[in-house]
Design an enzyme around this catalytic site. Structure first.
Site, PDB file in Angstrom:
ATOM      1  N   GLN A  38       0.857  -1.194   0.000  1.00 44.14           N
ATOM      2  CA  GLN A  38       0.000   0.000   0.000  1.00 44.14           C
ATOM      3  C   GLN A  38       0.887   1.235   0.000  1.00 44.14           C
ATOM      4  OE1 GLN A  38      -2.597   2.456   3.199  1.00 44.14           O
ATOM      5  NE2 GLN A  38      -3.068   0.283   3.150  1.00 44.14           N
ATOM      6  N   ASP A  90     -12.086   9.070   5.131  1.00 42.43           N
ATOM      7  CA  ASP A  90     -11.798   9.233   3.697  1.00 42.43           C
ATOM      8  C   ASP A  90     -13.085   9.024   2.896  1.00 42.43           C
ATOM      9  OD1 ASP A  90      -9.167   9.565   4.449  1.00 42.43           O
ATOM     10  OD2 ASP A  90      -8.626   7.470   4.095  1.00 42.43           O
ATOM     11  N   GLY A 177       1.885  -1.461  15.347  1.00 39.96           N
ATOM     12  CA  GLY A 177       2.871  -1.950  16.316  1.00 39.96           C
ATOM     13  C   GLY A 177       3.296  -3.390  16.119  1.00 39.96           C
ATOM     14  N   LYS A 364      -6.980 -18.607  36.576  1.00 38.26           N
ATOM     15  CA  LYS A 364      -7.705 -19.211  37.698  1.00 38.26           C
ATOM     16  C   LYS A 364      -8.486 -18.142  38.453  1.00 38.26           C
ATOM     17  CE  LYS A 364      -6.252 -19.177  41.840  1.00 38.26           C
ATOM     18  NZ  LYS A 364      -7.465 -18.775  42.564  1.00 38.26           N
ATOM     19  N   CYS A 454      -5.930 -17.845  46.505  1.00 37.66           N
ATOM     20  CA  CYS A 454      -4.655 -17.403  45.910  1.00 37.66           C
ATOM     21  C   CYS A 454      -3.620 -18.527  45.928  1.00 37.66           C
ATOM     22  CB  CYS A 454      -4.105 -16.208  46.670  1.00 37.66           C
ATOM     23  SG  CYS A 454      -5.187 -14.770  46.572  1.00 37.66           S
TER      24      CYS A 454
HETATM   25  N1  3NM Z   1      -3.002   2.535  10.511  1.00 37.38           N
HETATM   26  P1  3NM Z   1       3.639   0.409  12.354  1.00 37.38           P
HETATM   27  S1  3NM Z   1      -1.841   2.005  12.683  1.00 37.38           S
HETATM   28  C1  3NM Z   1      -1.174   3.139   8.960  1.00 37.38           C
HETATM   29  O1  3NM Z   1      -4.660   1.568  13.512  1.00 37.38           O
HETATM   30  C2  3NM Z   1      -1.680   2.711  10.265  1.00 37.38           C
HETATM   31  O2  3NM Z   1      -5.512   2.054  11.604  1.00 37.38           O
HETATM   32  C3  3NM Z   1      -3.235   2.162  11.768  1.00 37.38           C
HETATM   33  O3  3NM Z   1       2.578   1.387  11.687  1.00 37.38           O
HETATM   34  C4  3NM Z   1      -4.566   1.921  12.344  1.00 37.38           C
HETATM   35  O4  3NM Z   1       3.564  -0.869  11.638  1.00 37.38           O
HETATM   36  C5  3NM Z   1      -0.891   2.444  11.370  1.00 37.38           C
HETATM   37  O5  3NM Z   1       4.944   1.124  12.126  1.00 37.38           O
HETATM   38  C6  3NM Z   1       0.582   2.536  11.431  1.00 37.38           C
HETATM   39  O6  3NM Z   1       3.292   0.317  13.810  1.00 37.38           O
HETATM   40  C7  3NM Z   1       1.223   1.218  11.737  1.00 37.38           C
END
Ligand code: 3NM
Length: 520
Positions: A38, A90, A177, A364, A454
């Site tokens: 993309q 968008d 992330g 648990k 516990c």
């Molecule tokens: N969209 P990286 S997070 C382009 O949550 C994009 O919709 C996201 O970047 C969403 O792989 C994101 O560096 C960036 O963490 C992800």
């Protein structure tokens, strides 16, 4: 078009290292195995965007993979890209479809189940990009900047699954992330029966790397490799009847293996839990020093971690998270006790954060606690069970045994772990293998001393740690180890109950009883 979403590269020209160029990063990644690209440019001129798109399209065409343009339908049309990706603000997917015709790929960003539902209702998109999985520096204006974690992703998958059953599926990729250190975890944890991710979308872990080729290969290896999160194999049975001869084998193994149980537990029960661990034949470690966890998890073969949410603090949460990730890294079992998870929203949130942070082997709790965790599952919205009352640490819910088992099953299924629900009858459930055991409760005096719940975690920790002894010939699985611990613990309680009528004397008598039963 048959699209492979496995490794979805989303570009970002702002993070390319000085030693490389934008096009080199993209080309290297394509050559190394990115399956779809993309082009995402947020701040370049239309003319530059078109030129860049044309160049990237040359590269993707050579490898016969699709080029998707972020947001700009006009650019996609000009370069005849294979598709577009739109965010919630968008151009609406419906209009994009009108402009692009039936054959182009359309993807939509979704951050919660209702956005997924809308895509399903409109039914014009080919895939959804769901996120944000984990906190990311690449896009800071997402709706869930701290990350939904696997728990949130599974809730979105549940919505998608309802739509996808018996129809040409809308595909899905997770984003946010994701990198080489967590990709297998994401693929393993972000799945529910009948609906999994079709791939992962990444930006920085390829675009920002000095060697984008190597980074892509590494990701592909992780994706295609053995999933380290997978539990050991389990035999299939409906109701598991524990064989007492197993108990002897297991307790001997605890002692032979030198099992260690690392507790990060609450202030009220530390002493009792340590004594319970010793009585069973394992050794307790009560460490809150995060700096030594790596050494524990790496160097001690038969160690398990018991995490108890009894008296949490903000600092403890960081310690818990560090402990989970460290024990996960070395494949050591983590037993999670979400104490009073149903008592306050803050405690449930602590549980959510910890369950998102890594993989538990065992959860648990009593009925109230497991019912609270049930709220975090993908099936909760569907199954909303108004009967389930939550009132803190006490199990007060008047649920049928069947409802209790169903709740435990849902938790086990989503969190891919063995679930223990304590009470007058204890339930041990493993959804993956369809294993279920009922263990009779101990004695009602156990409800009148602090820490009896516990310290069951300590017993489970002892059994589960010993299970890791690969030199042992007996191949008892995780589920059986947990059933063994619950059986021993309650049998010891029952035995004391016949001799003891008040709680004060119960405590030492119980430790003795455990000791005698474990050392038969
Ligand atoms: N969209 P990286 S997070 C382009 O949550 C994009 O919709 C996201 O970047 C969403 O792989 C994101 O560096 C960036 O963490 C992800």
């Amino acid at each position: 078009m048959n699209v492979d979403y496995t490794l979805y590269l989303v570009t970002d020209s702002t993070m390319v290292p000085e030693s490389s160029t934008f096009l080199k990063q993209v080309e290297d990644s394509i050559n190394a195995g990115a399956t779809i690209v993309q082009l995402r440019e947020k701040s370049i001129s239309t003319l530059d965007f078109i030129e860049r798109a044309q160049k990237v399209h040359e590269l993707t065409k050579k490898k016969n993979i699709p080029l998707i343009i972020n947001d700009r339908i006009d650019v996609a049309l000009v370069v005849d890209a294979e598709g577009v990706h739109v965010g919630q603000d968008d151009m609406p997917a419906k209009l994009a479809r009108q402009l692009l015709g039936p054959n182009k790929i359309i993807g939509v960003t979704c951050s919660n189940p209702s956005e997924v539902q809308q895509v399903c209702d409109e039914d014009v998109a080919d895939y959804v990009g769901i996120g944000t999985v984990y906190k990311t520096l690449t896009k800071t204006d997402t709706k869930t900047p701290m990350g939904t974690g696997p728990i949130g992703i599974r809730k979105m998958l549940q919505t998608l699954k309802t739509r996808n059953t018996n129809r040409q599926p809308i595909k899905c990729v997770a984003i946010g992330g994701i990198n080489e250190t967590n990709v297998t975890k994401v693929l393993y944890q972000c799945s529910i029966p009948g609906q999994k991710l079709d791939g992962v979308a990444v930006v920085s872990c390829i675009m920002a790397k000095e060697d984008a080729y190597k980074a892509t290969v590494e990701l592909q290896e992780q994706i295609n490799g053995i999933v380290p999160w997978k539990k050991d194999g389990m035999s299939k049975f409906d109701t598991f009847t524990y064989n007492n001869s197993h108990l002897e084998i297991q307790t001997q193994k605890i002692q032979k293996a030198g099992a260690l149980v690392h507790h990060i537990t609450n202030n009220v029960v530390k002493n009792f839990s340590a004594n319970v661990t010793l009585a069973i034949g394992a050794s307790p470690i009560m460490s809150e020093l995060a700096e030594e966890y790596e050494e524990f998890a790496q160097k001690i073969p038969n160690i398990s971690l018991v995490l108890n949410l009894g008296t949490p603090t903000v600092e403890m949460m960081q310690t818990f998270i560090h402990a989970i990730t460290t024990y996960n890294k070395y494949g050591k079992h983590v037993i999670f006790d979400p104490v009073a998870a149903g008592a306050t929203n803050a405690r449930l949130e602590c549980s959510r954060v910890l369950l998102n942070a890594g993989q538990m082997s065992v959860i648990k709790g009593n009925v109230g606690e497991i019912s609270a965790i049930f709220k975090l599952t993908s099936t909760y919205e569907v199954a909303k069970n108004e009967e389930v009352l939550m009132r803190g640490v006490d199990s007060i819910a008047n649920l049928s045994e069947e409802s209790i088992r169903n709740i435990g099953y849902a938790v086990s299924q989503d969190f891919k772990c063995v679930v223990v629900i304590t009470g007058p009858t204890n339930h041990v459930i493993d959804a993956e293998s369809g294993s279920f055991a009922q263990v009779p409760g101990g004695n009602k005096l156990m409800g009148l001393i602090t820490g009896s719940g516990c310290s069951l975690g300590s017993a489970i920790g002892s059994f589960v740690a010993a299970k890791a002894d690969s030199s042992a010939t007996e191949n008892l699985n995780l589920f059986e180890a947990v059933v063994g611990a619950v059986t021993l613990y309650n049998a010891a309680g029952k035995l004391v109950g016949t001799k003891c009528s008040a709680p004060g004397a119960f405590v030492p008598a119980f430790v003795d009883s455990l000791y005698l039963k474990a050392n038969k």
